[in-house]
Write a protein that holds these residues in place. Structure first.
Motif, PDB file in Angstrom:
ATOM      1  N   MET A  27     -73.205  41.176  45.668  1.00  0.00           N
ATOM      2  CA  MET A  27     -72.347  42.213  46.261  1.00  0.00           C
ATOM      3  C   MET A  27     -71.647  43.035  45.189  1.00  0.00           C
ATOM      4  N   GLN A  34     -72.363  52.022  48.494  1.00  0.00           N
ATOM      5  CA  GLN A  34     -73.389  51.229  49.207  1.00  0.00           C
ATOM      6  C   GLN A  34     -72.768  50.166  50.105  1.00  0.00           C
ATOM      7  N   ALA A  35     -71.751  49.485  49.602  1.00  0.00           N
ATOM      8  CA  ALA A  35     -71.164  48.378  50.369  1.00  0.00           C
ATOM      9  C   ALA A  35     -69.692  48.248  49.992  1.00  0.00           C
ATOM     10  N   TYR A 142     -84.545  35.731  46.976  1.00  0.00           N
ATOM     11  CA  TYR A 142     -83.337  35.876  47.801  1.00  0.00           C
ATOM     12  C   TYR A 142     -82.902  37.334  47.842  1.00  0.00           C
ATOM     13  N   PHE A 146     -83.252  39.373  51.291  1.00  0.00           N
ATOM     14  CA  PHE A 146     -81.967  39.558  51.970  1.00  0.00           C
ATOM     15  C   PHE A 146     -81.523  41.019  51.889  1.00  0.00           C
ATOM     16  N   ALA A 147     -81.770  41.677  50.754  1.00  0.00           N
ATOM     17  CA  ALA A 147     -81.424  43.103  50.645  1.00  0.00           C
ATOM     18  C   ALA A 147     -82.110  43.886  51.752  1.00  0.00           C
ATOM     19  N   ALA A 150     -80.297  43.786  54.982  1.00  0.00           N
ATOM     20  CA  ALA A 150     -78.945  44.362  55.003  1.00  0.00           C
ATOM     21  C   ALA A 150     -79.039  45.869  54.760  1.00  0.00           C
ATOM     22  N   GLY A 151     -78.889  46.272  53.486  1.00  0.00           N
ATOM     23  CA  GLY A 151     -78.992  47.708  53.165  1.00  0.00           C
ATOM     24  C   GLY A 151     -80.338  48.284  53.586  1.00  0.00           C
ATOM     25  N   ILE A 155     -81.116  51.712  55.712  1.00  0.00           N
ATOM     26  CA  ILE A 155     -81.997  52.773  55.211  1.00  0.00           C
ATOM     27  C   ILE A 155     -83.120  53.010  56.219  1.00  0.00           C
ATOM     28  N   LEU A 182     -81.788  34.258  58.704  1.00  0.00           N
ATOM     29  CA  LEU A 182     -81.017  34.238  57.450  1.00  0.00           C
ATOM     30  C   LEU A 182     -80.185  32.961  57.340  1.00  0.00           C
ATOM     31  N   ARG A 186     -80.514  30.365  54.386  1.00  0.00           N
ATOM     32  CA  ARG A 186     -79.364  30.026  53.526  1.00  0.00           C
ATOM     33  C   ARG A 186     -79.283  28.509  53.359  1.00  0.00           C
ATOM     34  N   SER A 211     -82.998  41.685  39.254  1.00  0.00           N
ATOM     35  CA  SER A 211     -83.518  41.863  40.600  1.00  0.00           C
ATOM     36  C   SER A 211     -83.057  43.216  41.170  1.00  0.00           C
TER      37      SER A 211
HETATM   38  C1  HEM Z   1     -75.842  43.039  51.407  1.00  0.00           C
HETATM   39  C2  HEM Z   1     -76.023  47.853  51.283  1.00  0.00           C
HETATM   40  C3  HEM Z   1     -79.301  47.673  47.734  1.00  0.00           C
HETATM   41  C4  HEM Z   1     -78.949  42.845  47.708  1.00  0.00           C
HETATM   42  C5  HEM Z   1     -75.594  44.367  51.655  1.00  0.00           C
HETATM   43  C6  HEM Z   1     -74.687  44.851  52.668  1.00  0.00           C
HETATM   44  C7  HEM Z   1     -74.726  46.192  52.633  1.00  0.00           C
HETATM   45  C8  HEM Z   1     -75.667  46.575  51.606  1.00  0.00           C
HETATM   46  C9  HEM Z   1     -73.936  47.153  53.518  1.00  0.00           C
HETATM   47  C10 HEM Z   1     -73.953  44.000  53.693  1.00  0.00           C
HETATM   48  C11 HEM Z   1     -72.653  43.464  53.266  1.00  0.00           C
HETATM   49  C12 HEM Z   1     -72.061  42.621  54.378  1.00  0.00           C
HETATM   50  O1  HEM Z   1     -72.487  41.472  54.549  1.00  0.00           O
HETATM   51  O2  HEM Z   1     -71.222  43.134  55.082  1.00  0.00           O
HETATM   52  C13 HEM Z   1     -76.979  48.221  50.353  1.00  0.00           C
HETATM   53  C14 HEM Z   1     -77.429  49.585  50.121  1.00  0.00           C
HETATM   54  C15 HEM Z   1     -78.350  49.529  49.117  1.00  0.00           C
HETATM   55  C16 HEM Z   1     -78.474  48.128  48.734  1.00  0.00           C
HETATM   56  C17 HEM Z   1     -76.951  50.797  50.894  1.00  0.00           C
HETATM   57  C18 HEM Z   1     -79.169  50.610  48.455  1.00  0.00           C
HETATM   58  C19 HEM Z   1     -79.127  51.875  48.736  1.00  0.00           C
HETATM   59  C20 HEM Z   1     -79.455  46.353  47.393  1.00  0.00           C
HETATM   60  C21 HEM Z   1     -80.308  45.877  46.326  1.00  0.00           C
HETATM   61  C22 HEM Z   1     -80.212  44.525  46.324  1.00  0.00           C
HETATM   62  C23 HEM Z   1     -79.293  44.140  47.384  1.00  0.00           C
HETATM   63  C24 HEM Z   1     -81.146  46.765  45.410  1.00  0.00           C
HETATM   64  C25 HEM Z   1     -80.891  43.524  45.437  1.00  0.00           C
HETATM   65  C26 HEM Z   1     -82.172  43.549  45.209  1.00  0.00           C
HETATM   66  C27 HEM Z   1     -78.125  42.489  48.742  1.00  0.00           C
HETATM   67  C28 HEM Z   1     -77.819  41.122  49.115  1.00  0.00           C
HETATM   68  C29 HEM Z   1     -76.919  41.178  50.178  1.00  0.00           C
HETATM   69  C30 HEM Z   1     -76.687  42.579  50.435  1.00  0.00           C
HETATM   70  C31 HEM Z   1     -78.391  39.865  48.490  1.00  0.00           C
HETATM   71  C32 HEM Z   1     -76.298  40.005  50.937  1.00  0.00           C
HETATM   72  C33 HEM Z   1     -77.028  39.803  52.234  1.00  0.00           C
HETATM   73  C34 HEM Z   1     -76.470  38.675  53.074  1.00  0.00           C
HETATM   74  O3  HEM Z   1     -75.556  37.972  52.665  1.00  0.00           O
HETATM   75  O4  HEM Z   1     -76.988  38.476  54.161  1.00  0.00           O
HETATM   76  N1  HEM Z   1     -76.188  45.439  51.022  1.00  0.00           N
HETATM   77  N2  HEM Z   1     -77.632  47.372  49.506  1.00  0.00           N
HETATM   78  N3  HEM Z   1     -78.856  45.279  47.996  1.00  0.00           N
HETATM   79  N4  HEM Z   1     -77.438  43.337  49.556  1.00  0.00           N
HETATM   80 FE1  HEM Z   1     -77.501  45.352  49.491  1.00  0.00          FE
END
Ligand code: HEM
Length: 224
Positions: A27, A34-35, A142, A146-147, A150-151, A155, A182, A186, A211
């Motif tokens: 995070m 993004q977040a 992971y 997982f990404a 979420a994101g 998208i 998920l 986990r 990553s």
């Molecule tokens: C979680 C957005 C790219 C890895 C999240 C969350 C958001 C988000 C909104 C959720 C947070 C929550 O639990 O409330 C984005 C956006 C991205 C992006 C907009 C690109 C434009 C990436 C990338 C990675 C990544 C490149 C790694 C390769 C993760 C992981 C989580 C996460 C591991 C946690 C998921 C979970 O706990 O279930 N992201 N993300 N994200 N993101 Fe991204």
């Protein structure tokens, strides 16, 4: 005072299990736009401004397929010589079949599937170099999977609206409620990593930056 509170090997989030540590590191690597937990400076082109063409989206899917195929067909297979990898076979998060469905649909619209770009081939080459390091491979797995839930899903909704009149693509659909999958996964990560010594856990967490770097290049097909 509990011994744990003064344990020099304790890491942020570690009391809730290892996958929570992985999440906290991930995070922080998000940009602030993004977040809400993101700690990195704002992206030069936030996703609200992305306007890729259908052909860019096809390239993104083709690149994604190349990476997912490596994870699903070479690494996380049930008969893997690494027992840790076998635990991540058939989790329900697999994306190869859904990507093939979407690529066939896009080909029928006149966008044939291109070969993967260097973004994807370089990522797979890097993953190949890690094959004997489960702690590093599991970090990539992971973050990549997982990404996408979420994101990636945010998208996806935007791309479906902008490019496909809201039609739902298979890449963004799972056979079960994705939050159930998920949660199950986990649990698997926490079991697999549960008895890793602290230095192995740290090596896993340290892969998070790479990553993000490699998946960011695959995602950059859309950031235009
Ligand atoms: C979680 C957005 C790219 C890895 C999240 C969350 C958001 C988000 C909104 C959720 C947070 C929550 O639990 O409330 C984005 C956006 C991205 C992006 C907009 C690109 C434009 C990436 C990338 C990675 C990544 C490149 C790694 C390769 C993760 C992981 C989580 C996460 C591991 C946690 C998921 C979970 O706990 O279930 N992201 N993300 N994200 N993101 Fe991204």
């Amino acid at each position: 005072r509990s011994a744990k509170l003064t344990d020099p090997e304790r890491r942020p989030g570690s009391l809730k299990g290892f996958v929570n540590e992985m999440r906290m590191v991930a995070m922080k690597l998000h940009t602030k736009d993004q977040a809400k937990e993101g700690m990195q400076e704002k992206s030069t082109l936030p996703i609200t401004e992305w306007k890729p063409k259908q052909s860019d989206f096809v390239q993104f899917l083709a690149d994604s397929l190349h990476v997912y195929e490596y994870f699903e067909e070479e690494l996380m297979v049930a008969d893997s010589p690494h027992p840790e990898y076998a635990r991540f076979a058939d989790t329900g998060l697999e994306r190869v079949a859904s990507l093939k469905t979407d690529l066939a649909y896009l080909a029928s619209l006149g966008n044939p599937t291109p070969p993967p770009t260097a973004a994807a081939t370089k990522y797979v080459d890097y993953l190949k170099s890690l094959e004997a390091k489960p702690e590093a491979v599991i970090c990539h797995w992971y973050n990549y999977y997982f990404a996408h839930t979420a994101g990636g899903r945010m998208i996806g909704r935007k791309m479906q609206d902008q490019l496909f009149e809201g039609r739902e693509l298979a890449f963004y659909m799972w056979e079960e409620d994705v939050s159930d999958i998920l949660n199950r996964v986990r649990g698997v990560i926490d079991e697999v990593a549960g008895d890793w010594p602290r230095d192995v856990k740290d090596d896993c967490l340290e892969e998070t930056g790479l990553s993000f770097a490699y998946s960011g290049t695959v995602l950059s097909n859309l950031a235009k």
